[in-house]
Write an enzyme that holds these catalytic residues in place. Structure first.
Site, PDB file in Angstrom:
ATOM      1  N   TYR A  61      70.067  11.965   6.547  1.00 16.16           N
ATOM      2  CA  TYR A  61      69.799  11.752   5.124  1.00 16.16           C
ATOM      3  C   TYR A  61      69.484  13.079   4.422  1.00 16.16           C
ATOM      4  O   TYR A  61      68.668  13.137   3.504  1.00 16.16           O
ATOM      5  CB  TYR A  61      68.676  10.716   4.929  1.00 16.16           C
ATOM      6  CG  TYR A  61      68.987   9.429   5.650  1.00 16.16           C
ATOM      7  CD1 TYR A  61      69.975   8.582   5.183  1.00 16.16           C
ATOM      8  CD2 TYR A  61      68.353   9.096   6.849  1.00 16.16           C
ATOM      9  CE1 TYR A  61      70.308   7.417   5.859  1.00 16.16           C
ATOM     10  CE2 TYR A  61      68.677   7.937   7.540  1.00 16.16           C
ATOM     11  CZ  TYR A  61      69.664   7.108   7.037  1.00 16.16           C
ATOM     12  OH  TYR A  61      69.992   5.963   7.720  1.00 16.16           O
ATOM     13  N   GLY A 118      71.049   5.644  13.143  1.00 22.94           N
ATOM     14  CA  GLY A 118      71.500   6.851  12.459  1.00 22.94           C
ATOM     15  C   GLY A 118      70.496   7.953  12.713  1.00 22.94           C
ATOM     16  O   GLY A 118      70.703   8.858  13.517  1.00 22.94           O
ATOM     17  N   CYS A 170      65.552  22.225 -12.149  1.00 27.59           N
ATOM     18  CA  CYS A 170      64.679  22.166 -13.321  1.00 27.59           C
ATOM     19  C   CYS A 170      63.949  20.830 -13.406  1.00 27.59           C
ATOM     20  O   CYS A 170      64.191  20.033 -14.318  1.00 27.59           O
ATOM     21  CB  CYS A 170      65.495  22.428 -14.582  1.00 27.59           C
ATOM     22  SG  CYS A 170      66.212  24.068 -14.534  1.00 27.59           S
TER      23      CYS A 170
END
Ligand code: LLP
Length: 430
Positions: free
Chosen positions: A387, A278, A358
């Site tokens: 990813y 990948g 946050c």
């Protein structure tokens, strides 16, 4: 190869100025280069050509169907780990017999879907799972092919979250148990157990762990054959590295030089080899474009607050992963010559590159030497193709970013930016 380069002081993807893409599609945006994607796939195919492997692109690394389609058109199969990924692979036009399906927690519905769609190999990860697969295949009166994922207990020397080939991970079964597994299930009528699957970790920057794992596995295959079993498929998994820093990762030829000699004779005698890369294909085929919202000083720290954060690219905060970050049109004298943690240029300042989320853990880089930056500057986060988007979330109700593909001179939106309405679209009205 990497199609992202500074030309005339500005970052380009091939012949396209990346700032033109940000202007047109907004930020944050994942931008992919088709040329780089295909080049990486071809290099891998060439390096491993003596083994004639089925290269199954790992959909989890970056699953946009437009990227999968480009690879499927080159003959790649797909490595999937869920019914959703199989659905993606099919939507991208990949024949299901070229799909391999791994994962420790396949649901009954996913297994049934995979069998009915004729998936090439089901990589089975436990005795309990095999029994479920066999029972479903029998109920459907459909045969399927399975490979046993073995855990060869080698150390891939990678982050503990992505180290999968050692004992005591949840993946596969211990290699010592493989004989008993084949003895118990090797003659199942519906689920034909004829393969071995490995995946030792990701990224694995040295070839030795592969050599060790394959050597152990070949001994196992000999044992199994001596016991009367057929083993016609060996799936080596993925894990080959990518250059997050210039020259960090071995070329495909280096992995191949160590692996091909171990398997060439077996392949001549009929063994089918599968690879599941990948990252090595897609990481450097993508960058993340983000804009500086604010500069801020806090104590001794300089913060660059961007419109992308851990919600857009989780890798830095989740794995402490390094991604090279640089403005796309730096001030004169600040064009980077290579990508590295420390860059030798006068006038850099250490900055934390953070997002809007946050959490104090929301960062893309900590104490990173960077050239002068100001509100509105466009910044590129490199090697973000793998990813990146696939791990992005809507945390803090920030819509998912756009994805754009450059193919030659053509610029295509391959995923539109989500809207605020998209955020609540699946919620039931009270
Ligand atoms: N095959 C199996 C069974 C896998 O579990 C994986 C990755 C691959 C193939 C593809 O590995 P690759 O060639 O891309 O290294 N989110 C982490 C990586 C997780 C990898 C999970 N499995 C990261 O951002 O580094």
């Amino acid at each position: 190869m990497d199609d992202f380069a500074y030309r005339h002081g500005e970052l380009h993807c091939g012949s396209i100025r990346v700032s033109s893409i940000a202007d047109r599609f907004g930020t944050p945006t994942y931008l992919y280069s088709a040329a780089t994607l295909l080049d990486h796939h071809r290099k891998l195919a060439q390096a491993f050509a003596p083994l004639q492997p089925l290269i199954c692109y790992s959909v989890k690394s970056s699953g946009n169907i437009n990227l999968c389609r480009l690879l499927a058109e080159e003959g790649a199969g797909m490595d999937v780990v869920s019914g959703g990924e199989l659905h993606r692979a099919m939507a991208a036009g990949c024949p299901t017999e070229h799909c391999v399906y791994a994962g420790v927690g396949k649901t009954d519905a996913e297994i049934e879907f995979a069998i009915l769609q004729g998936v090439g190999v089901l990589n089975v990860e436990s005795e309990a799972e095999f029994e479920v697969v066999a029972a479903i295949a029998a109920r459907l009166q459909r045969t399927c092919a399975a490979a046993l994922r073995v855990n060869p207990d080698v150390d891939p020397k990678t982050h503990r979250y992505t180290s999968t080939g050692r004992k005591e991970t949840k993946f596969g079964v211990d290699i010592e148990r493989a004989r008993a597994f084949f003895a118990a299930y090797g003659n199942d009528r519906w689920c034909r157990l004829t393969g071995i699957h490995l995946h030792i970790g990701s990224p694995v920057y040295s070839v030795q762990p592969y050599v060790d794992a394959i050597t152990k596995t070949l001994a196992l295959i000999d044992d199994l054959k001596a016991a009367g079993h057929t083993v016609d498929t060996l799936d080596l998994g993925g894990g080959f590295g990518a250059d997050y820093e210039t020259g960090q990762s071995p070329e495909a030829t280096v992995y191949a030089a160590a692996i091909v000699p171990l398997l060439a004779e077996r392949v001549r005698r009929g063994l089918r080899v599968i690879l599941e890369p990948g990252r090595t294909i897609v990481a450097n085929a993508g960058i993340l474009l983000t804009r500086v919202l604010y500069m801020k000083q806090s104590g001794d720290k300089t913060f660059v607050i961007c419109d992308a954060g851990m919600n857009t690219l989780l890798r830095p905060s989740h794995y402490d992963a390094f991604h090279f970050i640089w403005p796309t049109a730096p001030e004169a004298g600040f064009v980077p010559l290579h990508r590295a943690r420390s860059i030798e240029l006068d006038g850099l300042t250490l900055m934390d590159v953070v997002g809007p989320i946050c959490e104090s853990g929301d960062f893309l880089a900590i104490d990173r030497p960077l050239p002068p930056l100001r509100r509105g500057d466009l910044v590129a986060v490199f090697t973000a193709g793998a990813y990146g988007m696939s791990m992005a979330s809507r945390y803090n109700s920030v819509p998912l970013p756009a994805e754009v593909l450059v193919e030659g001179n053509e610029v295509r939106l391959i995923r539109r930016r989500e809207t605020w309405d998209d955020l609540i679209a699946h919620e039931c009205q009270a």
